[in-house]
Design a protein around this motif. Structure first.
Motif, PDB file in Angstrom:
ATOM      1  N   LEU A  67     -33.611  12.022  -8.723  1.00 20.07           N
ATOM      2  CA  LEU A  67     -34.447  10.980  -8.412  1.00 20.07           C
ATOM      3  C   LEU A  67     -33.930   9.500  -8.633  1.00 20.07           C
ATOM      4  CD1 LEU A  67     -37.057   9.860  -6.695  1.00 20.07           C
ATOM      5  CD2 LEU A  67     -38.399  10.325  -8.837  1.00 20.07           C
ATOM      6  N   SER A  68     -33.491   9.420  -9.885  1.00 24.54           N
ATOM      7  CA  SER A  68     -32.898   8.253 -10.256  1.00 24.54           C
ATOM      8  C   SER A  68     -31.538   7.685  -9.582  1.00 24.54           C
ATOM      9  CB  SER A  68     -32.713   8.291 -11.817  1.00 24.54           C
ATOM     10  OG  SER A  68     -31.417   9.236 -12.193  1.00 24.54           O
ATOM     11  N   LYS A  69     -30.841   9.103  -9.392  1.00 27.09           N
ATOM     12  CA  LYS A  69     -29.504   8.646  -8.536  1.00 27.09           C
ATOM     13  C   LYS A  69     -29.796   7.940  -7.351  1.00 27.09           C
ATOM     14  CE  LYS A  69     -26.655  12.597 -10.456  1.00 27.09           C
ATOM     15  NZ  LYS A  69     -26.155  13.977 -10.218  1.00 27.09           N
ATOM     16  N   LYS A  70     -30.900   8.481  -6.454  1.00 23.89           N
ATOM     17  CA  LYS A  70     -30.969   7.964  -5.336  1.00 23.89           C
ATOM     18  C   LYS A  70     -31.638   6.546  -5.282  1.00 23.89           C
ATOM     19  CE  LYS A  70     -32.304  12.573  -3.272  1.00 23.89           C
ATOM     20  NZ  LYS A  70     -33.420  13.340  -2.670  1.00 23.89           N
ATOM     21  N   ILE A  71     -32.379   6.389  -6.461  1.00 26.16           N
ATOM     22  CA  ILE A  71     -33.002   5.030  -6.485  1.00 26.16           C
ATOM     23  C   ILE A  71     -31.764   4.154  -6.921  1.00 26.16           C
ATOM     24  CG2 ILE A  71     -34.512   3.322  -7.771  1.00 26.16           C
ATOM     25  CD1 ILE A  71     -36.366   5.823  -8.134  1.00 26.16           C
ATOM     26  N   PHE A  72     -31.066   4.541  -7.731  1.00 23.79           N
ATOM     27  CA  PHE A  72     -30.081   3.627  -8.216  1.00 23.79           C
ATOM     28  C   PHE A  72     -28.959   3.081  -7.098  1.00 23.79           C
ATOM     29  CE2 PHE A  72     -25.821   2.554 -10.172  1.00 23.79           C
ATOM     30  CZ  PHE A  72     -26.134   1.975 -11.218  1.00 23.79           C
ATOM     31  N   SER A  73     -28.804   4.119  -6.348  1.00 23.69           N
ATOM     32  CA  SER A  73     -27.802   3.738  -5.203  1.00 23.69           C
ATOM     33  C   SER A  73     -28.461   2.667  -4.129  1.00 23.69           C
ATOM     34  CB  SER A  73     -27.371   5.012  -4.151  1.00 23.69           C
ATOM     35  OG  SER A  73     -26.620   5.867  -5.127  1.00 23.69           O
ATOM     36  N   ILE A  75     -30.741   0.641  -4.926  1.00 24.96           N
ATOM     37  CA  ILE A  75     -30.825  -0.731  -5.362  1.00 24.96           C
ATOM     38  C   ILE A  75     -29.527  -1.220  -5.338  1.00 24.96           C
ATOM     39  CG2 ILE A  75     -30.778  -1.970  -7.781  1.00 24.96           C
ATOM     40  CD1 ILE A  75     -33.060   0.182  -8.792  1.00 24.96           C
ATOM     41  N   CYS A  76     -28.396  -0.833  -5.622  1.00 20.85           N
ATOM     42  CA  CYS A  76     -27.202  -1.263  -5.341  1.00 20.85           C
ATOM     43  C   CYS A  76     -26.801  -1.882  -3.915  1.00 20.85           C
ATOM     44  CB  CYS A  76     -25.988  -0.005  -5.606  1.00 20.85           C
ATOM     45  SG  CYS A  76     -25.637   0.242  -7.214  1.00 20.85           S
TER      46      CYS A  76
END
Length: 289
Positions: A67-73, A75-76
């Protein structure tokens, strides 16, 4: 200790302390187990706390990281970074979340008579140990080897996403700022790993779980290994105040009168600890045979 320096602790405190350490606690917590687990816990006065990387559900920690990978991408993308910067940040982020620390997880339930947990953890004929939270935690918190982080497991994806967005935005700010990088980044990813142990898919919400995470205060800690289902499971032993045990409930399939009498005899023959005031009960869940 992983949280090196004032900058590291600042990040840790911002997320973990406010989200978990300062929150309201249950008055009682409950641990479901089979008869052998009950015997070991009450006779020896300690828990075997497993390495969180070896939990029963191997996808449990991965849930938050994916989930954090998707959110991180995302945000970028929202920040308008170039493709090269986005790629660099994503590579760094993915490498950091693969470097898990040795955290240990001790699980309880807030439901004293859970149909699901009777089935999952004690085959319906086990036992549920009730603890007074204040007495239990006060004693365990004296442990000099570990920092204890207690908290309710969060199953709401919207709440999870909101908390992750705040943390991941801070991680990107740290990368952009580039000062005190090692200390801040280490602490921020430790906070993310704590989130991974307190965030679960809503399909597990019936577990009504309350956890205590043990965080080593030194880089190297002594652990042991036990065998479970053909696998070596790293664990640490942690003592608890046996006076915080306030009740034991017998599982719904234990219908014989001798079970109650046998449990009474067992509790009263343990000379090392006084269980004379422990209340013995029976699950109220009806089962047909």
């Amino acid at each position: 200790m992983y949280l090196a320096g004032e900058y590291g602790f600042e990040i840790f405190s911002k997320y973990i302390k406010e989200d978990f350490l300062d929150k309201k606690r249950p008055k009682k917590i409950f641990h479901y187990t089979n008869i052998y687990g009950l015997e070991n816990i009450l006779k020896k006065g300690f828990f075997w706390v497993s390495d969180a990387n070896f939990l029963n559900d191997k996808n449990e920690i991965k849930y938050t990281f994916e989930l954090s990978k998707k959110i991180f991408s995302s945000i970028c993308e929202e920040r308008g970074f170039s493709d090269e910067t986005t790629r660099e940040y994503n590579i760094f982020f993915n490498s950091m979340i693969e470097n898990n620390k040795n955290l240990y997880s001790l699980s309880f339930c807030t439901n004293p008579d859970s149909n699901l947990l009777w089935a999952n953890y004690s085959q319906n004929d086990g036992y549920c140990i009730a603890f007074d939270w204040k007495g239990f935690y006060k004693y365990m918190d004296r442990n000099e080897k570990f920092l204890l982080i207690p908290g309710y497991v969060i199953y709401d994806k919207n709440k999870q996403t909101k908390k992750l967005k705040n943390l991941l935005n801070d991680i990107i700010d740290i990368l952009e700022e580039g000062t005190h990088l090692e200390s801040k980044i280490s602490s921020a990813f430790t906070a993310l790993e704590f989130y991974s142990l307190f965030f679960k898919d809503r399909c597990f919400s019936q577990e009504e779980e309350f956890r205590i995470i043990l965080y080593p205060k030194v880089d190297k800690e002594t652990y042991k290994c036990r065998i479970s289902n053909g696998t070596f499971i790293p664990y640490v032993e942690t003592e608890f105040d046996t006076g915080s045990v306030i009740g034991v409930t017998i599982g719904p399939k234990n219908n014989m009168d001798i079970n109650s009498e046998g449990l009474y005899k067992f509790l009263h023959q343990i000379k090392e600890f006084d269980y004379s005031k422990v209340k013995i009960g029976k699950s109220k869940i009806p089962y047909r045979f």
